[in-house]
Design an enzyme around this catalytic site. Structure first.
Site, PDB file in Angstrom:
ATOM      1  N   ALA A   1      33.013  48.098  40.825  1.00 37.63           N
ATOM      2  CA  ALA A   1      34.315  48.741  40.972  1.00 37.63           C
ATOM      3  C   ALA A   1      34.889  49.128  39.617  1.00 37.63           C
ATOM      4  O   ALA A   1      34.633  48.470  38.609  1.00 37.63           O
ATOM      5  CB  ALA A   1      35.274  47.804  41.699  1.00 37.63           C
TER       6      ALA A   1
ATOM      7  N   GLY B   1      29.917  45.665  42.886  1.00 38.67           N
ATOM      8  CA  GLY B   1      29.746  46.739  43.856  1.00 38.67           C
ATOM      9  C   GLY B   1      28.496  47.560  43.637  1.00 38.67           C
ATOM     10  O   GLY B   1      27.944  48.136  44.577  1.00 38.67           O
TER      11      GLY B   1
ATOM     12  N   GLU C   1      25.917  45.686  45.345  1.00 33.42           N
ATOM     13  CA  GLU C   1      26.163  45.784  46.789  1.00 33.42           C
ATOM     14  C   GLU C   1      25.663  47.114  47.353  1.00 33.42           C
ATOM     15  O   GLU C   1      25.156  47.159  48.487  1.00 33.42           O
ATOM     16  CB  GLU C   1      27.649  45.590  47.080  1.00 33.42           C
ATOM     17  CG  GLU C   1      28.079  44.140  46.893  1.00 33.42           C
ATOM     18  CD  GLU C   1      29.571  43.939  47.032  1.00 33.42           C
ATOM     19  OE1 GLU C   1      29.975  43.090  47.847  1.00 33.42           O
ATOM     20  OE2 GLU C   1      30.341  44.625  46.333  1.00 33.42           O
TER      21      GLU C   1
ATOM     22  N   GLU D   1      32.073  38.760  41.091  1.00 29.96           N
ATOM     23  CA  GLU D   1      33.467  38.997  41.475  1.00 29.96           C
ATOM     24  C   GLU D   1      34.374  37.783  41.322  1.00 29.96           C
ATOM     25  O   GLU D   1      35.548  37.929  40.954  1.00 29.96           O
ATOM     26  CB  GLU D   1      33.532  39.516  42.926  1.00 29.96           C
ATOM     27  CG  GLU D   1      33.138  40.972  43.092  1.00 29.96           C
ATOM     28  CD  GLU D   1      31.655  41.207  43.274  1.00 29.96           C
ATOM     29  OE1 GLU D   1      31.270  42.322  43.639  1.00 29.96           O
ATOM     30  OE2 GLU D   1      30.863  40.254  43.036  1.00 29.96           O
TER      31      GLU D   1
END
Length: 265
Positions: free
Chosen positions: A71, A116, A119, A139
């Protein structure tokens, strides 16, 4: 190779016969996923999901030292609570867009694939990495949790305890250990992740598109079910292909000792 179709400023789709390459292209930010970039990933995936000519999708990066660093925390830092809440569906749509692609998907990793970014790779069916790859879900080290599917996809890959250790420690894992733990599926030569992922995708794409989509559906829907329920999922997927044009062509080509020309229906 066909031309590149752009989705916003930071995402492109390139064509390689029946393989579509979904390109993360925000080099100035190591592909950090901003709101605009998330929206573009979602839009590209929505288009690919409807594309009957795309038999396999490969997720790649244009940045030399990163697949995706996760992110965009600089953008996030500027958000009010209300803005963060409003942005959440856009962010989720990017990750679920990759996850729900109906055809097989391959991620090509080099450099950093964190948060992310990892992910997005976990949302793919297969992950190819070169020796520079560094993966992880850090995270909790910044006060959040993996919110792009990581808490659900990682244990499905490596088991609950291993996923817990990786998520709770927030540690980064280098390529060799990542391969050993099953965080990536293939380790290839340095700088060869994209080429090898595209080559793997081309081998997959030689098979029936109807069969590939049905096999992926059975694998995904059956995961986590008990065996009897899973076999019902498999049977439904089998029935969806048993009377298809692809099956008729596949059997005919086998008997005639020729390469099949898949109708894709």
């Amino acid at each position: 190779m066909g031309g590149e179709q752009r989705f916003g400023e930071f995402v492109g789709v390139r064509r390689h016969a029946h393989v579509a390459e979904l390109v993360l292209d925000r080099p100035k930010a190591m592909n950090a996923v901003s709101t605009d970039m998330a929206r573009s990933i979602g839009s590209a995936c929505a288009a690919l999901a409807q594309d009957r000519d795309a038999r396999v999708v490969v997720l790649t990066s244009t940045h030399e030292r990163a697949f995706c660093v996760g992110a965009d925390l600089k953008e996030r830092n500027s958000f009010s609570d209300a803005e963060l809440v409003r942005q959440r569906p856009t962010a989720r749509a990017a990750y679920t867009g990759v996850l729900e692609l109906p055809m097989p998907t391959v991620a090509a990793l080099h450099g950093f694939a964190l948060g992310g970014g990892f992910e997005l790779a976990l949302a793919c069916d297969l992950i190819v990495a070169d020796p520079t790859a560094v993966v992880g879900l850090p995270e909790v080290s910044v006060g959040v949790i993996p919110g792009g599917g990581g808490t659900q996809l990682l244990p499905r890959r490596v088991g609950a305890a291993r996923a817990a250790e990786l998520i709770f420690t927030a540690r980064r894992v280098e390529a060799a250990e990542a391969r050993e733990l099953g965080l990536v599926d293939q380790l290839v030569g340095e700088g060869e992740d994209r080429d090898e992922a595209l080559a793997l995708a081309a081998r997959i794409a030689a098979n029936s598109p109807v069969g590939l989509r049905a096999a992926k559906r059975a694998l995904r829907l059956g995961h986590g079910l008990d065996l009897r329920a899973g076999l019902e999922v498999e049977d439904a997927a089998w029935r969806s292909v048993a009377f298809s044009g692809d099956r008729a062509e596949g059997v005919a080509a086998f008997n005639e000792k020729r390469k099949p020309q898949w109708p894709g229906e």
